[in-house]
Motif scaffolding. Structure first.
Motif, PDB file in Angstrom:
ATOM      1  N   LEU A  85      51.348  99.041  41.903  1.00 21.92           N
ATOM      2  CA  LEU A  85      52.684  98.526  42.183  1.00 21.92           C
ATOM      3  C   LEU A  85      52.997  97.452  41.148  1.00 21.92           C
ATOM      4  N   ARG A  98      57.621  89.578  41.931  1.00 22.53           N
ATOM      5  CA  ARG A  98      58.008  90.216  43.187  1.00 22.53           C
ATOM      6  C   ARG A  98      57.397  91.612  43.275  1.00 22.53           C
ATOM      7  N   TRP A  99      56.781  91.904  44.424  1.00 22.46           N
ATOM      8  CA  TRP A  99      56.239  93.235  44.688  1.00 22.46           C
ATOM      9  C   TRP A  99      56.917  93.829  45.914  1.00 22.46           C
ATOM     10  N   GLU A 100      57.083  95.157  45.891  1.00 23.16           N
ATOM     11  CA  GLU A 100      57.652  95.860  47.042  1.00 23.16           C
ATOM     12  C   GLU A 100      56.859  97.137  47.283  1.00 23.16           C
ATOM     13  N   LEU A 101      56.644  97.480  48.552  1.00 26.64           N
ATOM     14  CA  LEU A 101      56.036  98.770  48.867  1.00 26.64           C
ATOM     15  C   LEU A 101      57.035  99.885  48.599  1.00 26.64           C
ATOM     16  N   SER A 122      54.973  86.391  46.968  1.00 27.80           N
ATOM     17  CA  SER A 122      55.370  87.775  47.179  1.00 27.80           C
ATOM     18  C   SER A 122      54.195  88.655  47.602  1.00 27.80           C
ATOM     19  N   LEU A 126      53.994  90.852  50.831  1.00 28.67           N
ATOM     20  CA  LEU A 126      53.639  92.267  50.725  1.00 28.67           C
ATOM     21  C   LEU A 126      52.601  92.643  51.776  1.00 28.67           C
ATOM     22  N   GLN A 129      54.443  92.951  54.962  1.00 31.40           N
ATOM     23  CA  GLN A 129      55.245  94.184  54.961  1.00 31.40           C
ATOM     24  C   GLN A 129      54.359  95.396  55.220  1.00 31.40           C
ATOM     25  N   ARG A 133      54.412  98.174  58.329  1.00 32.57           N
ATOM     26  CA  ARG A 133      54.512  99.617  58.057  1.00 32.57           C
ATOM     27  C   ARG A 133      53.308 100.387  58.582  1.00 32.57           C
TER      28      ARG A 133
END
Length: 375
Positions: A85, A98-101, A122, A126, A129, A133
């Protein structure tokens, strides 16, 4: 310009090594052993996985996380895809990344967070988050950091990063060998436990032994003529490294070498895997970067004028000579264009051992090139 005399002056190398790079390379084996102990104490050996994850996601800043994901993906093969990622943001700083799934990530996936810092807000978000999930979460970072708390809050597993006292006294280079092995080792042990690759405790001990062996062969007290890392650094003094790799696991070693040359020594490098490298770089070797491309260089003032940059092939192989190989063709192509070639091939051993040797020798070479060129 490379100060080749510095390569054979251990005291001078130590004085020039303000970032502790040689120390990190020499202590790689010790980092592996410490990281393996931390991993065992964290309870990885007692895990009872319920099948393989659909995908393994890796998040973390800088070259260490990139190289870790590259190597794990290569070793895991098609068992479960390993996806790094990549962060976005306005600067490469802990608070700006910034990291996002990905949208598809869920309860059948595994998130690995690997960072030598641990203060990135972040990454903590994560982990939360991923918990919401349903993803399993494993973190490797220095202890007593916000990420450690975030992983615990996400009901994940946290493995303290194997650090040394001097790590807290100076900034850690992302390509530092100590950082790389401290982050990689726990993840190797974890993925072995869940059946994605083969890295049992005895294999990790052999990796540590091989790294110790390379530290003895490539240490600053060993003269250039018998030191493969110093020899390679001297050969690349005024060259553009064109790194060709052969064998599946040599690919990550070549890509790490190119990245370390850029970050540590400030040198550009190109990297490609054989046999496709022969086509990808054929025009380059026939162009102005070939060693024979500048006949007027003979008349250059050796004192006032810097040498022209010419290509030098560095061939990294992860298997002994024999069988199906493109190495003879690679040598012929390089020499037909008057391009010199350096070759590195590890001693016999398991896949992890030979890969560790290639990484260790090229790590030392990048460090020596950085120190002797004043980078």
């Amino acid at each position: 310009m490379l100060d080749e005399s510095l390569l054979d002056t251990p005291e001078g190398l130590a004085e020039a090594d303000r970032r502790g790079l040689l120390r990190g390379a020499a202590e790689a084996g010790a980092r592996v052993r410490t990281a393996a102990r931390h991993t065992a104490e964290a309870g990885v050996g007692g895990l009872k996985p319920d099948g393989r994850p659909r995908a393994v996601l890796i998040a973390g800043p800088g070259a260490a996380a990139t190289h870790t994901a590259d190597l794990l993906g290569t070793l895991a093969g098609a068992g479960s895809p390993v996806v790094r990622l990549a962060p976005d943001g306005v600067a490469p700083a802990a608070g700006a990344l910034r990291w996002e799934l990905p949208g598809w990530a869920g309860s059948v996936d595994l998130l690995l967070i690997a960072t030598p810092d641990g203060t990135e807000p972040s990454l903590s978000l994560l982990a939360d988050q991923a918990y919401r999930r349903g993803c399993s979460v494993v973190g490797v970072a220095p202890s007593d950091t916000p990420l450690a708390e975030a992983v615990a809050g996400a009901h994940g597993m946290f493995v303290p990063m194997a650090t040394a006292p001097y790590d807290h006294q100076e900034p850690l280079a992302a390509s530092s060998p100590g950082v790389f092995w401290a982050l990689l080792t726990p993840l190797l042990a974890l993925l072995d436990r869940i059946g994605l690759l083969d890295a049992p405790p005895e294999a990790l001990e052999k990796v540590a032994d091989r790294l110790d062996h390379i530290a003895e062969r490539c240490g600053p007290a060993i003269a250039t003529y018998s030191n493969p890392a110093k020899t390679l650094a001297a050969e690349l003094a005024d060259a553009l490294p064109v790194v060709w790799t052969e064998g599946v696991s040599a690919g990550p070693a070549g890509r790490r070498f190119a990245a370390a040359l850029a970050e540590l020594a400030g040198r550009p490098a190109l990297v490609a895997e054989l046999p496709e490298a022969l086509a990808a770089h054929s025009a380059l070797l026939a162009g102005p970067l070939a060693a024979s491309a500048d006949p007027d260089d003979f008349f250059r003032d050796r004192v006032e004028e810097p040498p022209a940059l010419h290509a030098r092939v560095v061939l990294l192989r992860d298997r002994p000579i024999g069988g199906l190989t493109a190495a003879p063709t690679a040598r012929d192509v390089a020499l037909s264009h008057d391009t010199p070639i350096s070759e590195l091939e590890p001693e016999e051993g398991g896949e992890l051992e030979t890969l560790a040797e290639l990484i260790a020798v090229t790590d030392f070479a990048a460090v020596y090139l950085a120190l002797a060129s004043g980078a």
